[in-house]
Design a protein around this motif. Structure first.
Motif, mmCIF file in Angstrom:
data_model
loop_
_atom_site.group_PDB
_atom_site.id
_atom_site.type_symbol
_atom_site.label_atom_id
_atom_site.label_comp_id
_atom_site.label_asym_id
_atom_site.label_seq_id
_atom_site.Cartn_x
_atom_site.Cartn_y
_atom_site.Cartn_z
ATOM 1 N N LEU A 126 -3.661 6.385 -3.647
ATOM 2 C CA LEU A 126 -3.217 6.203 -4.782
ATOM 3 C C LEU A 126 -4.050 4.398 -4.996
ATOM 4 O O LEU A 126 -4.403 4.061 -4.078
ATOM 5 C CB LEU A 126 -1.684 5.471 -4.745
ATOM 6 N N GLU A 127 -4.180 4.532 -6.369
ATOM 7 C CA GLU A 127 -4.696 2.953 -6.696
ATOM 8 C C GLU A 127 -3.704 2.008 -6.891
ATOM 9 O O GLU A 127 -2.564 2.575 -7.506
ATOM 10 C CB GLU A 127 -5.761 3.207 -7.885
ATOM 11 N N PRO A 128 -3.789 0.549 -6.706
ATOM 12 C CA PRO A 128 -2.716 -0.280 -7.063
ATOM 13 C C PRO A 128 -2.538 -0.077 -8.554
ATOM 14 O O PRO A 128 -3.198 -0.160 -9.467
ATOM 15 C CB PRO A 128 -3.410 -1.500 -6.625
ATOM 16 N N VAL A 129 -1.333 0.035 -8.949
ATOM 17 C CA VAL A 129 -0.650 -0.151 -10.174
ATOM 18 C C VAL A 129 -0.197 -1.278 -10.881
ATOM 19 O O VAL A 129 -0.368 -1.788 -11.776
ATOM 20 C CB VAL A 129 0.422 0.953 -10.340
ATOM 21 N N VAL A 130 0.131 -2.325 -9.981
ATOM 22 C CA VAL A 130 0.568 -3.572 -10.219
ATOM 23 C C VAL A 130 0.129 -4.609 -9.287
ATOM 24 O O VAL A 130 -0.126 -4.192 -8.276
ATOM 25 C CB VAL A 130 2.412 -3.751 -9.890
ATOM 26 N N LYS A 141 9.391 -6.116 -14.284
ATOM 27 C CA LYS A 141 9.503 -5.247 -15.515
ATOM 28 C C LYS A 141 8.305 -4.208 -15.535
ATOM 29 O O LYS A 141 8.860 -2.887 -15.409
ATOM 30 C CB LYS A 141 9.486 -5.919 -16.871
ATOM 31 N N SER A 142 7.034 -4.475 -15.273
ATOM 32 C CA SER A 142 6.130 -3.820 -15.085
ATOM 33 C C SER A 142 6.258 -2.689 -14.027
ATOM 34 O O SER A 142 5.838 -1.591 -14.043
ATOM 35 C CB SER A 142 4.698 -4.041 -15.348
ATOM 36 N N THR A 143 6.786 -3.215 -13.037
ATOM 37 C CA THR A 143 6.849 -2.582 -11.657
ATOM 38 C C THR A 143 8.108 -1.540 -11.983
ATOM 39 O O THR A 143 7.790 -0.351 -11.688
ATOM 40 C CB THR A 143 7.094 -3.440 -10.478
ATOM 41 N N ASP A 144 9.059 -2.044 -12.321
ATOM 42 C CA ASP A 144 10.134 -1.118 -12.620
ATOM 43 C C ASP A 144 10.042 -0.133 -13.673
ATOM 44 O O ASP A 144 10.250 1.355 -13.164
ATOM 45 C CB ASP A 144 11.384 -1.946 -13.088
ATOM 46 N N ASP A 145 9.114 -0.219 -14.663
ATOM 47 C CA ASP A 145 8.708 0.841 -15.487
ATOM 48 C C ASP A 145 7.741 1.827 -14.810
ATOM 49 O O ASP A 145 7.770 3.030 -14.824
ATOM 50 C CB ASP A 145 7.759 0.368 -16.682
ATOM 51 N N ILE A 184 1.435 -1.441 -4.557
ATOM 52 C CA ILE A 184 1.285 -3.011 -5.205
ATOM 53 C C ILE A 184 -0.142 -3.556 -4.353
ATOM 54 O O ILE A 184 -0.209 -3.495 -3.225
ATOM 55 C CB ILE A 184 2.507 -3.559 -4.894
ATOM 56 N N ARG A 185 -0.496 -4.523 -4.981
ATOM 57 C CA ARG A 185 -1.615 -5.367 -4.513
ATOM 58 C C ARG A 185 -1.220 -6.813 -4.952
ATOM 59 O O ARG A 185 -0.802 -7.125 -6.015
ATOM 60 C CB ARG A 185 -2.883 -4.996 -4.976
#
Length: 101
Positions: free
Chosen positions: A21-25, A38-42, A52-53
């Motif tokens: 996986l690449e970091p999303v958040v 909010k962005s993490t929850d979504d 996460i990074r």
């Protein structure tokens, strides 16, 4: 309090998935803001497992930031390596990840 509902076998399985996986958040100079939560929850609702990074300019320690984010999004903290972490939360409506028993 961070949830810990995963067995060792399930954590190993998720860690293996997380290597691809690449970091999303990314947590930056503002730290853990409501927008980051909010962005993490979504993202976690959509994908179930995310990376996460925590960037260098984050005012908090990476471990503290990651644990706080896991707590606020009600996720399982799978792994922390340096400034990166894996978070997991089961989506019962649309499961994407099949965990081993």
């Amino acid at each position: 309090m961070i949830r810990n509902t995963l067995t060792g076998k399930q954590k190993r399985f998720l860690r293996a998935m997380g290597t691809k996986l690449e970091p999303v958040v990314q947590v930056g100079k503002e730290g853990i803001t409501p927008a980051v939560v909010k962005s993490t929850d979504d993202a976690i609702t959509k994908r179930e497992i995310i990376k996460i990074r925590v960037l260098q300019n984050c005012p908090q320690e990476p471990d503290d930031s990651i644990k706080l984010l896991a707590e606020r999004t009600n996720c399982d903290l799978v792994q922390i390596i340096g400034r990166n972490a894996l978070l997991f939360r089961r989506n019962f409506k649309k499961p994407k990840v099949e965990l081993p028993k």
